[in-house]
Design a protein around this motif. Structure first.
Motif, PDB file in Angstrom:
ATOM      1  N   GLU A 150       0.800  -1.234   0.000  1.00  0.00           N
ATOM      2  CA  GLU A 150       0.000   0.000   0.000  1.00  0.00           C
ATOM      3  C   GLU A 150       0.828   1.278   0.000  1.00  0.00           C
ATOM      4  OE1 GLU A 150      -0.571  -2.476   2.389  1.00  0.00           O
ATOM      5  OE2 GLU A 150      -2.281  -3.387   1.376  1.00  0.00           O
ATOM      6  N   THR A 151       2.060   1.222   0.518  1.00  0.00           N
ATOM      7  CA  THR A 151       2.878   2.441   0.619  1.00  0.00           C
ATOM      8  C   THR A 151       3.225   2.958  -0.774  1.00  0.00           C
ATOM      9  OG1 THR A 151       3.804   1.534   2.647  1.00  0.00           O
ATOM     10  CG2 THR A 151       4.949   3.417   1.707  1.00  0.00           C
ATOM     11  N   THR A 152       3.186   4.288  -0.942  1.00  0.00           N
ATOM     12  CA  THR A 152       3.476   4.885  -2.255  1.00  0.00           C
ATOM     13  C   THR A 152       4.754   5.741  -2.201  1.00  0.00           C
ATOM     14  OG1 THR A 152       2.207   6.852  -1.683  1.00  0.00           O
ATOM     15  CG2 THR A 152       1.011   5.068  -2.805  1.00  0.00           C
ATOM     16  N   LYS A 153       5.294   5.998  -3.384  1.00  0.00           N
ATOM     17  CA  LYS A 153       6.440   6.918  -3.509  1.00  0.00           C
ATOM     18  C   LYS A 153       6.069   8.321  -3.037  1.00  0.00           C
ATOM     19  CE  LYS A 153      10.109   5.320  -6.101  1.00  0.00           C
ATOM     20  NZ  LYS A 153      11.495   5.382  -5.565  1.00  0.00           N
ATOM     21  N   GLU A 154       4.762   8.648  -3.172  1.00  0.00           N
ATOM     22  CA  GLU A 154       4.315   9.969  -2.701  1.00  0.00           C
ATOM     23  C   GLU A 154       4.464  10.045  -1.174  1.00  0.00           C
ATOM     24  OE1 GLU A 154       2.166   8.236  -5.085  1.00  0.00           O
ATOM     25  OE2 GLU A 154       3.420   9.397  -6.461  1.00  0.00           O
ATOM     26  N   ALA A 155       4.220   8.919  -0.506  1.00  0.00           N
ATOM     27  CA  ALA A 155       4.322   8.901   0.959  1.00  0.00           C
ATOM     28  C   ALA A 155       5.783   8.986   1.393  1.00  0.00           C
ATOM     29  CB  ALA A 155       3.678   7.638   1.523  1.00  0.00           C
ATOM     30  N   ASN A 156       6.663   8.312   0.648  1.00  0.00           N
ATOM     31  CA  ASN A 156       8.100   8.417   0.921  1.00  0.00           C
ATOM     32  C   ASN A 156       8.863   8.119  -0.372  1.00  0.00           C
ATOM     33  OD1 ASN A 156      10.832   8.048   1.644  1.00  0.00           O
ATOM     34  ND2 ASN A 156      10.249   7.617   3.763  1.00  0.00           N
ATOM     35  N   PRO A 157       9.513   9.133  -0.926  1.00  0.00           N
ATOM     36  CA  PRO A 157      10.199   8.971  -2.220  1.00  0.00           C
ATOM     37  C   PRO A 157      11.316   7.924  -2.180  1.00  0.00           C
ATOM     38  CG  PRO A 157      10.044  11.299  -1.609  1.00  0.00           C
ATOM     39  CD  PRO A 157       9.590  10.509  -0.414  1.00  0.00           C
ATOM     40  N   ALA A 158      11.759   7.529  -0.994  1.00  0.00           N
ATOM     41  CA  ALA A 158      12.833   6.529  -0.890  1.00  0.00           C
ATOM     42  C   ALA A 158      12.295   5.095  -0.949  1.00  0.00           C
ATOM     43  CB  ALA A 158      13.612   6.739   0.411  1.00  0.00           C
ATOM     44  N   LEU A 159      10.996   4.924  -1.181  1.00  0.00           N
ATOM     45  CA  LEU A 159      10.405   3.573  -1.249  1.00  0.00           C
ATOM     46  C   LEU A 159      11.045   2.769  -2.385  1.00  0.00           C
ATOM     47  CD1 LEU A 159       7.875   1.833  -0.170  1.00  0.00           C
ATOM     48  CD2 LEU A 159       6.779   2.576  -2.291  1.00  0.00           C
ATOM     49  N   PRO A 160      11.612   1.587  -2.094  1.00  0.00           N
ATOM     50  CA  PRO A 160      12.167   0.773  -3.182  1.00  0.00           C
ATOM     51  C   PRO A 160      11.038   0.094  -3.967  1.00  0.00           C
ATOM     52  CG  PRO A 160      12.499  -0.314  -1.054  1.00  0.00           C
ATOM     53  CD  PRO A 160      11.796   0.982  -0.766  1.00  0.00           C
ATOM     54  N   ILE A 161      11.156   0.115  -5.280  1.00  0.00           N
ATOM     55  CA  ILE A 161      10.077  -0.397  -6.155  1.00  0.00           C
ATOM     56  C   ILE A 161      10.581  -1.530  -7.065  1.00  0.00           C
ATOM     57  CG2 ILE A 161       8.607   0.203  -8.142  1.00  0.00           C
ATOM     58  CD1 ILE A 161       7.417   1.594  -5.865  1.00  0.00           C
ATOM     59  N   SER A 162      11.682  -1.284  -7.777  1.00  0.00           N
ATOM     60  CA  SER A 162      12.154  -2.279  -8.761  1.00  0.00           C
ATOM     61  C   SER A 162      12.829  -3.429  -8.010  1.00  0.00           C
ATOM     62  CB  SER A 162      13.150  -1.636  -9.735  1.00  0.00           C
ATOM     63  OG  SER A 162      14.363  -1.346  -9.057  1.00  0.00           O
ATOM     64  N   PRO A 163      12.911  -4.607  -8.638  1.00  0.00           N
ATOM     65  CA  PRO A 163      13.596  -5.731  -7.987  1.00  0.00           C
ATOM     66  C   PRO A 163      15.017  -5.368  -7.530  1.00  0.00           C
ATOM     67  CG  PRO A 163      12.350  -6.524  -9.859  1.00  0.00           C
ATOM     68  CD  PRO A 163      12.244  -5.030  -9.898  1.00  0.00           C
ATOM     69  N   GLU A 164      15.737  -4.616  -8.358  1.00  0.00           N
ATOM     70  CA  GLU A 164      17.096  -4.205  -7.969  1.00  0.00           C
ATOM     71  C   GLU A 164      17.080  -3.333  -6.716  1.00  0.00           C
ATOM     72  OE1 GLU A 164      19.479  -6.277  -9.402  1.00  0.00           O
ATOM     73  OE2 GLU A 164      20.707  -4.480  -8.964  1.00  0.00           O
ATOM     74  N   GLU A 165      16.177  -2.363  -6.712  1.00  0.00           N
ATOM     75  CA  GLU A 165      16.087  -1.458  -5.542  1.00  0.00           C
ATOM     76  C   GLU A 165      15.709  -2.229  -4.282  1.00  0.00           C
ATOM     77  OE1 GLU A 165      14.566   2.617  -7.855  1.00  0.00           O
ATOM     78  OE2 GLU A 165      13.111   1.311  -6.876  1.00  0.00           O
ATOM     79  N   ILE A 166      14.784  -3.180  -4.433  1.00  0.00           N
ATOM     80  CA  ILE A 166      14.338  -3.940  -3.253  1.00  0.00           C
ATOM     81  C   ILE A 166      15.473  -4.838  -2.749  1.00  0.00           C
ATOM     82  CG2 ILE A 166      12.693  -5.669  -2.410  1.00  0.00           C
ATOM     83  CD1 ILE A 166      10.599  -4.439  -4.329  1.00  0.00           C
ATOM     84  N   ALA A 167      16.179  -5.483  -3.691  1.00  0.00           N
ATOM     85  CA  ALA A 167      17.291  -6.370  -3.292  1.00  0.00           C
ATOM     86  C   ALA A 167      18.388  -5.566  -2.590  1.00  0.00           C
ATOM     87  CB  ALA A 167      17.853  -7.084  -4.520  1.00  0.00           C
ATOM     88  N   GLN A 168      18.684  -4.408  -3.142  1.00  0.00           N
ATOM     89  CA  GLN A 168      19.721  -3.564  -2.541  1.00  0.00           C
ATOM     90  C   GLN A 168      19.290  -3.094  -1.140  1.00  0.00           C
ATOM     91  OE1 GLN A 168      20.391   0.142  -4.565  1.00  0.00           O
ATOM     92  NE2 GLN A 168      22.598  -0.011  -4.249  1.00  0.00           N
ATOM     93  N   SER A 214      16.708 -13.392  -6.363  1.00  0.00           N
ATOM     94  CA  SER A 214      18.060 -13.646  -6.896  1.00  0.00           C
ATOM     95  C   SER A 214      18.953 -12.426  -6.716  1.00  0.00           C
ATOM     96  CB  SER A 214      18.039 -14.178  -8.341  1.00  0.00           C
ATOM     97  OG  SER A 214      17.430 -13.249  -9.164  1.00  0.00           O
ATOM     98  N   GLY A 215      18.372 -11.231  -6.774  1.00  0.00           N
ATOM     99  CA  GLY A 215      19.157 -10.013  -6.488  1.00  0.00           C
ATOM    100  C   GLY A 215      19.671 -10.010  -5.051  1.00  0.00           C
ATOM    101  N   ILE A 216      18.835 -10.492  -4.129  1.00  0.00           N
ATOM    102  CA  ILE A 216      19.254 -10.561  -2.719  1.00  0.00           C
ATOM    103  C   ILE A 216      20.364 -11.598  -2.568  1.00  0.00           C
ATOM    104  CG2 ILE A 216      18.518 -11.233  -0.379  1.00  0.00           C
ATOM    105  CD1 ILE A 216      15.744 -10.043  -1.024  1.00  0.00           C
ATOM    106  N   ARG A 217      20.148 -12.769  -3.160  1.00  0.00           N
ATOM    107  CA  ARG A 217      21.108 -13.866  -2.978  1.00  0.00           C
ATOM    108  C   ARG A 217      22.490 -13.543  -3.556  1.00  0.00           C
ATOM    109  NH1 ARG A 217      19.565 -14.687   0.896  1.00  0.00           N
ATOM    110  NH2 ARG A 217      17.789 -15.911   1.494  1.00  0.00           N
ATOM    111  N   LYS A 218      22.540 -12.669  -4.549  1.00  0.00           N
ATOM    112  CA  LYS A 218      23.843 -12.242  -5.087  1.00  0.00           C
ATOM    113  C   LYS A 218      24.591 -11.395  -4.073  1.00  0.00           C
ATOM    114  CE  LYS A 218      22.452 -11.645  -9.771  1.00  0.00           C
ATOM    115  NZ  LYS A 218      21.804 -10.553 -10.457  1.00  0.00           N
ATOM    116  N   ARG A 219      23.854 -10.766  -3.164  1.00  0.00           N
ATOM    117  CA  ARG A 219      24.469  -9.761  -2.281  1.00  0.00           C
ATOM    118  C   ARG A 219      24.626 -10.188  -0.828  1.00  0.00           C
ATOM    119  NH1 ARG A 219      21.002  -6.720  -5.753  1.00  0.00           N
ATOM    120  NH2 ARG A 219      21.962  -4.811  -6.530  1.00  0.00           N
TER     121      ARG A 219
END
Ligand code: KMH
Ligand code: ZN
Length: 269
Positions: free
Chosen positions: A14-32, A68-73
């Motif tokens: 439910e959380t949006t980028k409008e609520a917090n611009p630092a919200l991770p969205i893409s798989p890469e952003e979420i894994a990081q 898989s992005g998480i497991r690489k890191r």
């Protein structure tokens, strides 16, 4: 007392980028974000996935990319959501369990969710639980209200789930159990001996309930799914910043923080 398991709930549905611009969205952003949270003290991440436009999705392919992005890191424990977003079908919600993650959430009842309804019939709960058990995926019982603890224990009586269970008390959702100390103490009192629990306080209740859990021997969930603020009027810079504060508080209170390997032992993974 066991070491403290900190879970980072990175995005939610439910959380949006409008609520917090630092919200991770893409798989890469979420894994990081997941691995930055591990560095800050988290031993588990609770995952939701998003489409490129930010909408919530339970598509196993997107979850696969995140994992898989998480497991690489890093080696943080991965827990996928089967709650998804309100209005999704049970079949849609169950998809990421097919990836055999270490853990998945299991919401054991229906509840008002602001103006919406989060529906989990007993039949669907049994299907979710059986699917997880068959695949060796450990459920975390999401209890938004006290009846949901009772429903989980009914599944134990029916031989579908086994004790000890691990619970997440999600407190402070409008329409569900409030985010108060009394509510947390009551939820905790319902658990059979040997069960473990964590608390996810919504909004401003995240920090005080987290502090209580550190003292009471519970575990703590923080992150943008539940709360986007660092303090009143000040947005959190990242999920890791919220994790770091809980780790710091635990240190001050003399409770050691668990590594992923230690958390796996505590949770019998
Ligand atoms: N998004 C909520 C309706 C879970 O992840 O298992 C349900 C939820 C619970 O977030
Ligand atoms: Zn969730």
């Amino acid at each position: 007392m066991d070491k403290l398991i900190i879970t980072a709930a990175l995005t939610g549905a439910e959380t949006t980028k409008e609520a917090n611009p630092a919200l991770p969205i893409s798989p890469e952003e979420i894994a990081q974000a997941a691995c930055l949270c591990q560095q800050a003290g988290a031993s588990m991440v609770h995952l939701h996935a998003r489409k490129p436009d930010g909408d919530s999705t339970q598509d196993a392919k997107v979850f696969g990319e995140i994992i898989s992005g998480i497991r690489k890191r890093c080696d943080v424990i991965v827990q996928v959501s089967t709650g998804g977003a309100v209005g999704m079908t049970p079949e849609e919600r169950l998809q990421p369990v097919q990836l055999n993650p270490e853990m998945a959430t299991l919401s054991t009842g229906s509840v008002n969710f602001g103006d919406d309804l989060f529906v989990n019939t007993m039949e669907d709960i049994r299907t979710f639980a059986k699917t997880m058990i068959a695949k060796g995926v450990k459920p975390e019982i999401e209890a938004f209200d006290s009846g949901m603890v009772q429903n989980a224990l009914t599944l134990v009586k029916q031989g579908i789930l086994e004790l000890p269970l691990h619970f997440d008390f999600v407190l402070g959702v409008p329409g569900a159990m409030p985010g108060t100390p009394e509510a947390l103490m009551y939820m905790k009192s319902l658990l059979p001996a040997g069960c473990t629990w964590t608390v996810a306080g919504i909004g401003r209740t995240e920090l005080p309930l987290g502090a209580m859990a550190i003292i009471l021997g519970g575990h703590v969930r923080v992150g943008f799914e539940d709360n986007v603020y660092y303090k009143r009027g000040q947005l959190a810079e990242s999920n890791a910043q919220l994790v770091q504060r809980i780790a710091r508080l635990a240190e001050e209170l003399g409770r050691e923080v668990a590594t992923p390997a230690e958390a796996r032992k505590i949770l019998h993974l």
